[in-house]
Design an enzyme around this catalytic site. Structure first.
Site, PDB file in Angstrom:
ATOM      1  N   PHE A 136      10.381   3.561  -3.069  1.00  0.00           N
ATOM      2  CA  PHE A 136       9.350   4.251  -2.296  1.00  0.00           C
ATOM      3  C   PHE A 136       7.999   3.919  -2.901  1.00  0.00           C
ATOM      4  O   PHE A 136       7.792   4.110  -4.097  1.00  0.00           O
ATOM      5  CB  PHE A 136       9.556   5.773  -2.299  1.00  0.00           C
ATOM      6  CG  PHE A 136       8.522   6.480  -1.470  1.00  0.00           C
ATOM      7  CD1 PHE A 136       8.657   6.584  -0.092  1.00  0.00           C
ATOM      8  CD2 PHE A 136       7.375   7.015  -2.058  1.00  0.00           C
ATOM      9  CE1 PHE A 136       7.675   7.201   0.688  1.00  0.00           C
ATOM     10  CE2 PHE A 136       6.393   7.635  -1.284  1.00  0.00           C
ATOM     11  CZ  PHE A 136       6.551   7.734   0.087  1.00  0.00           C
ATOM     12  N   ASP A 221       5.437   0.377 -10.445  1.00  0.00           N
ATOM     13  CA  ASP A 221       4.874   1.532  -9.749  1.00  0.00           C
ATOM     14  C   ASP A 221       5.189   2.777 -10.576  1.00  0.00           C
ATOM     15  O   ASP A 221       6.320   3.238 -10.626  1.00  0.00           O
ATOM     16  CB  ASP A 221       5.476   1.644  -8.347  1.00  0.00           C
ATOM     17  CG  ASP A 221       4.908   2.833  -7.564  1.00  0.00           C
ATOM     18  OD1 ASP A 221       4.166   3.636  -8.152  1.00  0.00           O
ATOM     19  OD2 ASP A 221       5.233   2.949  -6.369  1.00  0.00           O
ATOM     20  N   LYS A 250      -0.498  10.501  -8.639  1.00  0.00           N
ATOM     21  CA  LYS A 250       0.052  11.839  -8.861  1.00  0.00           C
ATOM     22  C   LYS A 250      -0.532  12.572 -10.077  1.00  0.00           C
ATOM     23  O   LYS A 250      -1.585  13.173  -9.954  1.00  0.00           O
ATOM     24  CB  LYS A 250       1.583  11.772  -8.896  1.00  0.00           C
ATOM     25  CG  LYS A 250       2.147  11.370  -7.509  1.00  0.00           C
ATOM     26  CD  LYS A 250       3.586  11.707  -7.270  1.00  0.00           C
ATOM     27  CE  LYS A 250       3.935  11.632  -5.796  1.00  0.00           C
ATOM     28  NZ  LYS A 250       4.574  10.409  -5.337  1.00  0.00           N
TER      29      LYS A 250
END
Ligand SMILES: *Cc1c(COP(=O)(O)O)cnc(C)c1O
Length: 393
Positions: A136, A221, A250
């Protein structure tokens, strides 16, 4: 919780989120409170964002002072917070150059453009990318193009061309896709949305070796697994291999929207040049104050060391629970990024969790995902286990 009021208040929103039936109002430490004052123990952290929990006075005071001074100037002008935040992120990551974005997906876009530009600068003719099944990377078009879920991609095709999908933790499946056209390999060192799958040591090492030997860029990532969550500042640091490009978002702003992509000097010297990329908001003085303060607090309060200490306690308590609970098949994860594979539907378990005052997350494969604030202590782990026992009984 619940209710009809939320429904009517939401009537002008585009309804594409499956929101949980609760309206949260404020937070304190590792607890959130709904509009009726009910307390929830937070093992979701706004999807891995609020590593320092809620109402951290030092962070909040710094942000308030920054709002009073200056929030935005655009990237046509320099502000010292921007340089300081980049220096702090470079020191924490071992990368050399940092570009600030507004989100994780935007960091991925920047990483993909950097890889393409690197190949273009070298006139190598390379443009293809290898990504992982069940990965993702976000919801923008470039990010969706490298996301390993056909259902996220198919409605928007044709996407960014030349992306091939390998199986995570299967080095042979990566090797089978590498060609003289490959410019980058992108992966999460610990897959989050895909069901909490940590990378194996030999997989990370193998990818590094392929990339080094063939001048392919390795992109990690770290949007979800980074910022201390797995017990090292960035998850790749536990493997002794350094990527060429990495993405973050985040938890780096603890809730102020900010992301970044970072790269080695070698990549920076042969890729994006003035005019190749930009953003109006990215890395504004407020966002960069958040990054500076978050990193300062991480250091002062030894957050990474704390995760290293409390992580094994969480794993051990979850293993005990898995052992004695019929509807848990398996625990997977690292540090404070954990998943329980359930046999009951997550949605049903989640409603019970909300009743019991516990916030948890789903992940692919009917996984109950736990991403607590990094400041949780053993007593919060005990409280969560007690609640989960009841919820899953
Ligand atoms: C959340 C996430 C993204 C996307 O971040 P946004 O800020 O939602 O755009 C990218 N990669 C990973 C691994 C993520 O978990």
């Amino acid at each position: 919780m619940v209710n009809e009021n939320i429904r009517s208040a939401e009537e002008n929103l585009l309804h594409i989120y499956n929101r949980f039936p609760v309206a949260l109002d404020h937070g304190e430490g590792v607890y959130l409170y709904d509009s009726e004052g009910k307390q929830y123990l937070d093992f979701a952290a706004g999807i891995g964002v609020t590593g320092l929990g809620y109402h951290n006075k030092e962070l909040d005071d710094a942000l308030k002072a920054q709002i009073d001074r200056l929030c935005h100037i655009s990237n046509l002008y320099y502000h010292e917070n921007c340089g300081k935040a980049a220096k702090a992120l470079a020191a924490a990551s071992g990368m050399d150059r940092v570009f600030f974005t507004n989100s994780g997906a935007e960091a991925i876009e920047g990483a993909l453009k950097t890889a393409r530009k690197y190949a273009w600068e070298k006139r190598s003719g390379r443009y293809e990318m290898i990504a992982m099944n069940h990965s993702f990377h976000g919801r923008t078009v470039g990010a969706v193009s490298v996301t390993g879920h056909p259902e996220y991609r198919e409605p928007f095709e044709p996407l960014f061309p030349g992306v091939h999908f390998a199986d995570y933790n299967d080095l042979d499946s990566v090797k089978a896709l590498v060609s003289e056209k490959t410019c980058a390999i992108i992966l999460e060192p610990l897959q989050g949305e895909g069901g909490i799958h940590p990378a194996k040591q030999e997989f990370m090492e193998g990818i590094r070796k392929i990339c080094t030997e063939q001048d392919i860029l390795m992109i990690c990532d770290e949007v979800q697994c980074g910022m201390g969550r797995t017990g090292t500042m960035f998850a790749w640091q536990d493997y002794g291999v350094r990527p060429d490009i990495m993405t973050m978002a985040k938890a780096i702003g603890n809730g102020i929207p900010v992301g970044a992509f970072a790269m080695t000097e070698q990549v920076a010297g042969h890729s994006l040049k003035p005019g190749d990329h930009g953003t109006t908001y990215g890395g504004n003085p407020l966002a960069c104050m958040a990054v500076c303060k978050v990193l300062e607090i991480f250091e002062k309060e030894n957050i990474v060391e704390h995760v290293k200490a409390v992580g094994p306690y969480l794993s051990a308590r979850l293993d005990e629970l898995t052992e004695k609970t019929d509807c848990i098949l398996e625990r997977r994860g690292k540090g404070l990024m954990q998943g329980l594979v359930l046999t009951k539907p997550f949605a049903e378990v989640n409603l019970r969790a909300l009743e019991e005052g516990l916030l948890v997350l789903p992940a692919e494969g009917n996984v109950l995902r736990l991403l607590p604030p990094l400041i949780i202590e053993e007593k919060h782990v005990d409280e969560m286990i007690e609640k989960l026992e009841k919820i899953l009984a």
